[in-house]
Design an enzyme around this catalytic site. Structure first.
Site, PDB file in Angstrom:
ATOM      1  CD  GLN A 117      -2.662   1.090   2.638  1.00  0.00           C
ATOM      2  OE1 GLN A 117      -2.160   0.689   3.684  1.00  0.00           O
ATOM      3  NE2 GLN A 117      -3.926   1.445   2.562  1.00  0.00           N
ATOM      4  N   GLY A 118       0.795   2.035  -1.073  1.00  0.00           N
ATOM      5  CA  GLY A 118       1.586   3.250  -1.198  1.00  0.00           C
ATOM      6  C   GLY A 118       0.786   4.484  -0.827  1.00  0.00           C
ATOM      7  CE1 TYR A 119      -3.836   4.255  -0.690  1.00  0.00           C
ATOM      8  CE2 TYR A 119      -4.942   4.442   1.415  1.00  0.00           C
ATOM      9  CZ  TYR A 119      -4.982   4.142   0.073  1.00  0.00           C
ATOM     10  OH  TYR A 119      -6.160   3.762  -0.502  1.00  0.00           O
ATOM     11  CB  SER A 120       2.431   6.708   4.974  1.00  0.00           C
ATOM     12  OG  SER A 120       1.319   6.280   5.713  1.00  0.00           O
ATOM     13  CB  SER A 152       3.332  -3.154   5.496  1.00  0.00           C
ATOM     14  OG  SER A 152       3.190  -2.301   6.611  1.00  0.00           O
ATOM     15  CD  GLU A 236      -5.898   0.363   6.476  1.00  0.00           C
ATOM     16  OE1 GLU A 236      -4.764   0.053   6.081  1.00  0.00           O
ATOM     17  OE2 GLU A 236      -6.150   1.417   7.088  1.00  0.00           O
ATOM     18  CB  SER A 363      -1.442   8.938  14.744  1.00  0.00           C
ATOM     19  OG  SER A 363      -2.109  10.142  14.413  1.00  0.00           O
ATOM     20  CD  GLU A 365      -1.806  11.801  18.408  1.00  0.00           C
ATOM     21  OE1 GLU A 365      -1.194  11.787  19.477  1.00  0.00           O
ATOM     22  OE2 GLU A 365      -1.688  10.905  17.548  1.00  0.00           O
TER      23      GLU A 365
END
Length: 385
Positions: A117-120, A152, A236, A363, A365
């Site tokens: 997964q190429g998100y962050s 990951s 998820e 996170s 938050e």
């Protein structure tokens, strides 16, 4: 929804338990195990399309819960194909074209193609709308430029689904697109493992060279990446949460057994006893909440609540494990020679790895902000352009 299990679910449980008893091998390589699951038809049993047309079995929601729990109880090998099976595949079923489904779903069901997964991205943290990776159309393909982080299993994946900015000058969630990028592009895509404090490297940095890195498959239409990404994030949390809780229960049992044995030197401490009881009770609550939300689709806050619950619970369990062990928690399982990688015992690994539980996957938050804005209707956070 009532999650009572009927005769068909009981028969399904026996089938799953028998198959796992016959096929689980703890020395199996990850790729071999994925293909073994594929041959058994156990990948994609919850896909809402095809009635097994991709070589997978089909199962209702209660049977998916049964499979997830039996898999965890059998201590079957960790999955490397879950990102493709549980995240990408349902997203393609909802947003992909017939050609995309036919191209990608069968290899996932056979356990032959693995995904990441190429998100962050660096500097954006959990702020998914802060995407700076860009993709520019070049004929029938896109040239991808940028960097992803905390990716990951990128070192093992054949493909990566990438959220990139395809509209020049766009900001925040506008102008994003959801692309499927082949990882086998030597000299165009570079994967750098990130070594964690556990000594392992499940996460990676991924660099895309815009002059050469290419993507041919666009899901959901250009500029609609935010909608596609949001529907994927909702996946998820779900049935897999219940399997996760079975693993949590096994970890808790190990900590309780250590406390009862007195090996940690603090087993009779009233404060530790109270913390152990609280962990047990909270795990029960998490299970009931997971079952409740499985039967309540469309609950906007459910994924965020689930992440807050299990992330904090697991982190506290790691801390509790160290407290029960006392001073012995600071000593490794064998003498370290300084040359070889240091080793951790299972509870030390639990403590260190679980420090990240409240950070990755969004996170705490971020989850609280989602609940505040989308569920409670509080004013949106002011963001500096």
């Amino acid at each position: 929804m009532d999650f009572s299990f009927g005769p068909a679910d009981t028969a399904f449980r026996e089938d799953a338990r028998t198959w796992l008893a016959q096929h689980v091998r703890h020395d199996a390589q990850p790729g071999d195990w994925e293909r073994e699951l594929g041959r058994g038809g156990w990948i994609g049993i919850g896909w809402e399309e095809g009635e097994g047309a991709y070589g997978n079995r089909t199962a209702g929601l209660t049977q998916q819960v049964v499979w997830a729990e039996e898999y965890a109880r059998a201590k079957a090998p960790p999955r490397t194909g879950h990102i493709g099976e549980n995240l990408l595949a349902p997203t393609l079923i909802a947003h992909g074209t017939p050609a995309q489904k036919q191209r990608f779903l069968p290899p996932i069901a056979r356990g032959e193609e693995l995904w990441c997964q190429g998100y962050s991205e660096p500097g954006a943290g959990s702020d998914l709308a802060g995407i700076r990776t860009v993709a520019r159309r070049d004929g029938d393909t896109y040239r991808v430029t940028g960097q992803k982080i905390w990716t990951s299993l990128a070192h093992e994946a054949h493909w990566c689904f990438v959220l990139a900015r395809t509209e020049e000058g766009s900001r925040r969630h506008r102008g994003l697109s959801f692309l499927l990028v082949p990882m086998d592009q030597p000299g165009r895509i570079e994967v750098r493992p990130i070594r964690q404090m556990t000594g392992t490297s499940e996460f990676n940095e991924v660099f895309f060279d815009g002059a050469e890195a290419r993507a041919e498959h666009l899901v959901g239409g250009e500029g609609n990446g935010w909608q596609v990404a949001m529907s994927l994030l909702a996946l998820e949390r779900g049935v897999s949460t219940l399997a996760q809780q079975v693993g949590f229960a096994a970890e808790l049992e190990r900590v309780v057994a250590l406390a009862v044995s007195g090996a940690g030197g603090g087993a009779l401490d009233p404060a530790l006893r109270a913390r152990l009881v609280a962990q047990w009770a909270e795990l029960k609550v998490m299970r009931w909440n997971a079952l409740r939300t499985l039967g309540s689709p469309g609950d906007a806050g459910a994924p965020s609540v689930a992440k807050l619950l299990w992330g904090g619970w697991h982190r506290r369990l790691g801390e509790l494990a160290m407290a029960v062990r006392g001073a012995a928690a600071t000593v490794g399982p064998y003498d370290w020679d300084g040359a070889s990688p240091y080793a951790l015992d299972p509870l030390q690994h639990l403590f260190l790895f679980s420090r990240a539980d409240t950070i990755y996957g969004g996170s705490d938050e971020i989850q609280r902000t989602i609940i505040a804005e989308r569920v409670l209707g509080l004013p949106r956070e002011v963001r500096v352009p």
